[in-house]
Motif scaffolding. Structure first.
Motif, PDB file in Angstrom:
ATOM      1  N   GLN A 182     -36.450  -2.740 -36.309  1.00 44.13           N
ATOM      2  CA  GLN A 182     -35.082  -2.194 -36.363  1.00 44.13           C
ATOM      3  C   GLN A 182     -35.042  -0.787 -35.767  1.00 44.13           C
ATOM      4  OE1 GLN A 182     -33.552  -0.328 -40.007  1.00 44.13           O
ATOM      5  NE2 GLN A 182     -32.018  -1.936 -40.109  1.00 44.13           N
ATOM      6  N   GLU A 183     -36.064   0.012 -36.101  1.00 45.54           N
ATOM      7  CA  GLU A 183     -36.146   1.360 -35.524  1.00 45.54           C
ATOM      8  C   GLU A 183     -36.131   1.288 -33.998  1.00 45.54           C
ATOM      9  OE1 GLU A 183     -39.191   4.811 -36.498  1.00 45.54           O
ATOM     10  OE2 GLU A 183     -40.104   3.450 -35.044  1.00 45.54           O
ATOM     11  N   GLY A 184     -36.847   0.299 -33.458  1.00 43.65           N
ATOM     12  CA  GLY A 184     -36.893   0.136 -32.008  1.00 43.65           C
ATOM     13  C   GLY A 184     -35.547  -0.248 -31.424  1.00 43.65           C
ATOM     14  N   MET A 207     -34.010  -4.225 -24.688  1.00 42.16           N
ATOM     15  CA  MET A 207     -35.048  -5.272 -24.725  1.00 42.16           C
ATOM     16  C   MET A 207     -36.324  -4.775 -24.045  1.00 42.16           C
ATOM     17  SD  MET A 207     -33.468  -7.291 -26.584  1.00 42.16           S
ATOM     18  CE  MET A 207     -31.742  -7.178 -27.083  1.00 42.16           C
ATOM     19  N   GLY A 208     -36.163  -4.039 -22.953  1.00 43.97           N
ATOM     20  CA  GLY A 208     -37.331  -3.452 -22.293  1.00 43.97           C
ATOM     21  C   GLY A 208     -38.021  -2.443 -23.200  1.00 43.97           C
ATOM     22  N   HIS A 263     -42.495  -0.574 -26.595  1.00 42.96           N
ATOM     23  CA  HIS A 263     -42.933   0.251 -27.728  1.00 42.96           C
ATOM     24  C   HIS A 263     -43.143  -0.505 -29.043  1.00 42.96           C
ATOM     25  CE1 HIS A 263     -42.237   3.809 -25.297  1.00 42.96           C
ATOM     26  NE2 HIS A 263     -41.023   3.378 -25.012  1.00 42.96           N
ATOM     27  N   TYR A 264     -42.665  -1.739 -29.121  1.00 40.94           N
ATOM     28  CA  TYR A 264     -42.726  -2.445 -30.396  1.00 40.94           C
ATOM     29  C   TYR A 264     -43.421  -3.812 -30.282  1.00 40.94           C
ATOM     30  CZ  TYR A 264     -40.069   1.393 -32.190  1.00 40.94           C
ATOM     31  OH  TYR A 264     -39.695   2.664 -32.557  1.00 40.94           O
ATOM     32  N   ARG A 295     -45.054  -9.165 -32.261  1.00 46.21           N
ATOM     33  CA  ARG A 295     -46.143 -10.090 -32.604  1.00 46.21           C
ATOM     34  C   ARG A 295     -46.044 -10.499 -34.085  1.00 46.21           C
ATOM     35  NH1 ARG A 295     -50.822  -9.683 -35.090  1.00 46.21           N
ATOM     36  NH2 ARG A 295     -50.766  -7.430 -35.372  1.00 46.21           N
ATOM     37  N   ILE A 296     -45.902  -9.527 -34.962  1.00 45.69           N
ATOM     38  CA  ILE A 296     -45.909  -9.827 -36.400  1.00 45.69           C
ATOM     39  C   ILE A 296     -44.692 -10.647 -36.813  1.00 45.69           C
ATOM     40  CG2 ILE A 296     -45.870  -8.850 -38.735  1.00 45.69           C
ATOM     41  CD1 ILE A 296     -47.332  -6.385 -37.581  1.00 45.69           C
ATOM     42  N   THR A 297     -43.516 -10.257 -36.332  1.00 48.28           N
ATOM     43  CA  THR A 297     -42.286 -10.935 -36.772  1.00 48.28           C
ATOM     44  C   THR A 297     -42.036 -12.218 -35.995  1.00 48.28           C
ATOM     45  OG1 THR A 297     -40.924  -9.729 -35.174  1.00 48.28           O
ATOM     46  CG2 THR A 297     -41.140  -8.750 -37.372  1.00 48.28           C
TER      47      THR A 297
END
Lengths: 458, 458
Positions: free
Chosen positions: B164-166, B278-279, B284-285, B290-292
């Motif tokens: 969300q921060e991203g 999206m870029g 940066h995320y 990967r995790i989500t």
């Protein structure tokens, strides 16, 4: 397409597709640009849309001052260079201008626009009720605030809020760089973080709810999963007094960090952040520093004084029973720091532990004191922070010591019960910081649409 | 020192200065660092503080999984390499670890820590009530939300909020780059921007006040002085229904831009922003993607369909009297866009002008339609936007046409009276966007501490 499941196509898409003959598409490639100074190169020409800030006919030609979202530009109109009439061009209208850019050392940014074409885009229904194009509005604060949507068209007035953007961006850039995570926590809550009567209540689907007085409980909870967090969000205080330093809704710059050794870690983080912020402002907001006359302080080494010492300094032995600093004390202590330590900042630490908040950790060496600090700047408290209690039993004990009931804080205490690392943090009042940087006498000037005991509009 | 005037020094600073023997100073130079992956170089050693995510004794040695603010690291403890006991080390405790970094292709990030020293920092009062160290919590959503401060310690759960921060940072970076000014507007207001009954009311010093349903009025006012503005702030809707796509408090990503030629300028800005976002996320995320398992969409050319056509497509001739899209229509239209145009996005435009909001400009070519658009993504409306009325008389007329009283909007209408350029903007629901990017079935999962009709805690 995992997001669409068990959907039956209804209607008749193939046939109806024919109805949509030419499907328009939005590509994101054709962006309107906002004017910036790099667009104005002497010797070249440009087209821009802007507000007419001032129109001054000179007999045979005219000066047109243009206001863009950030800049005020000088343009010269002469019928010799431009076939369009300026009959409808006056203060407050919106226009599209094509012009040649000329060097002109006496004009803003050393440039002047020589108008080649000018077209009216839209004209307002009425003339401004305030002197928008003057350097200063020259009206009372109440008139300013009553006519806020016009007052902020004055370049001096609006610059405070562009400058505010810089303060927020400088804070955020530093926080992200130090690997704090930006969070968003609810403002509608079942209980306030600060307790007391200074809280707005509302009806939440037949339940009693409040507007949060600080993100304290939530940022502490978040330390358990993000280690370090920050939030930039509104904060609500239902304080009934009308002073030049209080707002009932303001923006809090909050952070909280885990795995600290003591509150000095938080204080160090704040000073490093302020250094970064001041550099950021000088680098990116020189225009607004010039317009507002903001004084960007040198953030050097900041002296630390214990509350007990601060009280002795300000009141001598008469201050013995004081539990907090008065506004005059803050002014005095800043003057003292300036004269004795050559700095505009001073930390006051170790406030009496009997005083709220209940989440402040008591000093193990002297439990009469809490590991709490204020940062004073130019005579005003701009930050409150400290080390928080992380141990479950210790927190329950302190809640009881402050005559509160731990059962009222079950959800809050879950973070402690299942573990919080040693942590601390702080909250900065954005408007107070901006007010002091710019040198505004009243905090309402640092709030775009301020809320106070008498003001709910605009 | 212009900020201190007419202050008389009270007390006796010179003498009392003696009391403060060693003045502590905070320099901002001694910063605690949060662990990042660049700190873990194979062949080197490091010291870090972290939460023990899992402890697995293996007979003779032990695996210790460490959780930092963003990463989950594998460590190996063996009494041969470390003189410290691990008797107190278990899930949920906080520890300081010194270790050698080894390459280990099977571990996260290809590294493993070989523990040299380990010291307990703090241990919680109780063990986690949830399976924090499992890949997924495996509990119901209600249990997750009731134990939110623990649930978010699960790496999958918390990753949604780092992600969300991203999303927020990508939005903000684009806005600043396009010279939008970040603003902060009041949430306590005298009237809601959307009208209707879906509004929370509160007592504001004996006056009736509300929590704002959108920053609409204020961002329009700000266009007159900043041309382009954006705000990231809470938005309140007192909607009584409990669905998987509504929250009563959410974060709005709002922008408003002046000097437009039509609502397509706003739509173009949104698509360019989404491409940037999206870029930014991919850059940066990647860890959180990967995790989500977030699916980052290709934002290509986005098809535009008029409301009338959209209704024909979804309901055929039966849709004639519809004034808005149903949730099923949104799902259908996205499926249609995917199949016919190979995109997960679709704009729906030209909604009936008889419908609120009253600030939406009517289409001059067909006044039955308003210049309003929705952006649908993966079956859900994530944005509402459009061109707003800038002309004073036109705005008064439309207020009346919607059976409202212009006298109730005096302050709002001042912006129009004294002039607004042609402008438009939009609002994006942050949680809806995150929910769809990650593929969460319920919007509550995309809110750190969600507020719904039944939930005011934690």
């Amino acid at each position: 397409m995992r997001f669409i499941k068990n959907i039956t196509l209804i209607g008749a898409p193939i046939k109806i597709r024919m109805v949509i003959k030419k499907m328009q598409k939005i590509t994101g490639n054709d962006l309107k640009k906002e004017f910036t100074l790099t667009d104005a190169k002497p010797g070249e020409s440009l087209t821009l849309r802007a507000t007419v800030h001032k129109f001054k006919p000179m007999g045979g030609f005219a000066f047109i001052t243009l206001r863009t979202g950030r800049y005020v530009l000088q343009a010269v109109y002469s019928p010799d260079n431009c076939p369009d009439s300026v009959e409808e061009i006056k203060e407050g209208v919106f226009a599209e201008i094509s012009a040649d850019v000329k060097e002109e050392p006496r004009a803003n940014y050393g440039i002047e626009l020589s108008v080649r074409r000018i077209a009216l885009i839209h004209k307002p229904a009425e003339l401004y009720p305030l002197h928008v194009s003057k350097r200063r509005l020259g009206c009372t604060l109440d008139i300013n605030l009553d006519n806020r949507s016009v007052a902020l068209r004055n370049p001096f007035e609006r610059a405070a809020f562009k400058f505010q953007e810089g303060v927020v961006s400088g804070f955020r850039e530093f926080m992200l760089q130090e690997n704090f995570t930006e969070i968003h926590t609810p403002k509608i809550v079942a209980q306030g973080a600060e307790g007391g009567a200074n809280i707005f209540s509302l009806d939440y689907f037949q339940k009693n709810a409040f507007l949060n007085q600080s993100p304290q409980f939530y940022k502490q909870a978040a330390v358990a999963f993000f280690d370090r967090v920050f939030e930039i969000a509104p904060v609500y205080r239902a304080e009934k007094h009308a002073t030049s330093r209080h707002l009932n809704e303001y923006i809090g710059l909050d952070f909280e960090m885990g795995f600290i050794d003591g509150m000095e870690d938080v204080m160090n983080m704040e000073i490093a952040m302020l250094k970064h912020m001041m550099g950021y402002l000088k680098e990116h907001y020189a225009e607004e520093i010039r317009i507002t006359g903001a004084q960007i302080p040198e953030v050097g080494d900041v002296p630390v004084i214990r509350f007990e010492e601060a009280v002795k300094l300000t009141h001598g032995e008469k201050g013995k029973n004081k539990f907090d600093l008065d506004p005059e004390d803050e002014v005095f202590l800043c003057k003292w720091a300036q004269e004795n330590h050559g700095t505009e900042f001073i930390f006051v630490t170790h406030f009496p532990s009997s005083k709220p908040p209940f989440y402040a950790m008591n000093d193990k060496e002297d439990p009469r004191c809490a590991l709490k600090f204020d940062l004073l700047f130019r005579g005003l408290e701009i930050t409150t922070g400290g080390q928080r209690i992380h141990d479950y039993d210790e927190q329950i004990e302190k809640i009881k010591a402050q005559h509160l009931n731990p059962d009222d804080f079950t959800y809050y205490l879950e973070s402690h019960k299942y573990g919080l690392p040693p942590h601390g943090g702080l909250g900065i009042g954005l408007e107070r910081l901006v007010m002091k940087l710019i040198g505004q006498p009243n905090i309402r000037q640092a709030s775009m649409f301020p809320r106070d005991i008498n003001r709910l509009l605009p």
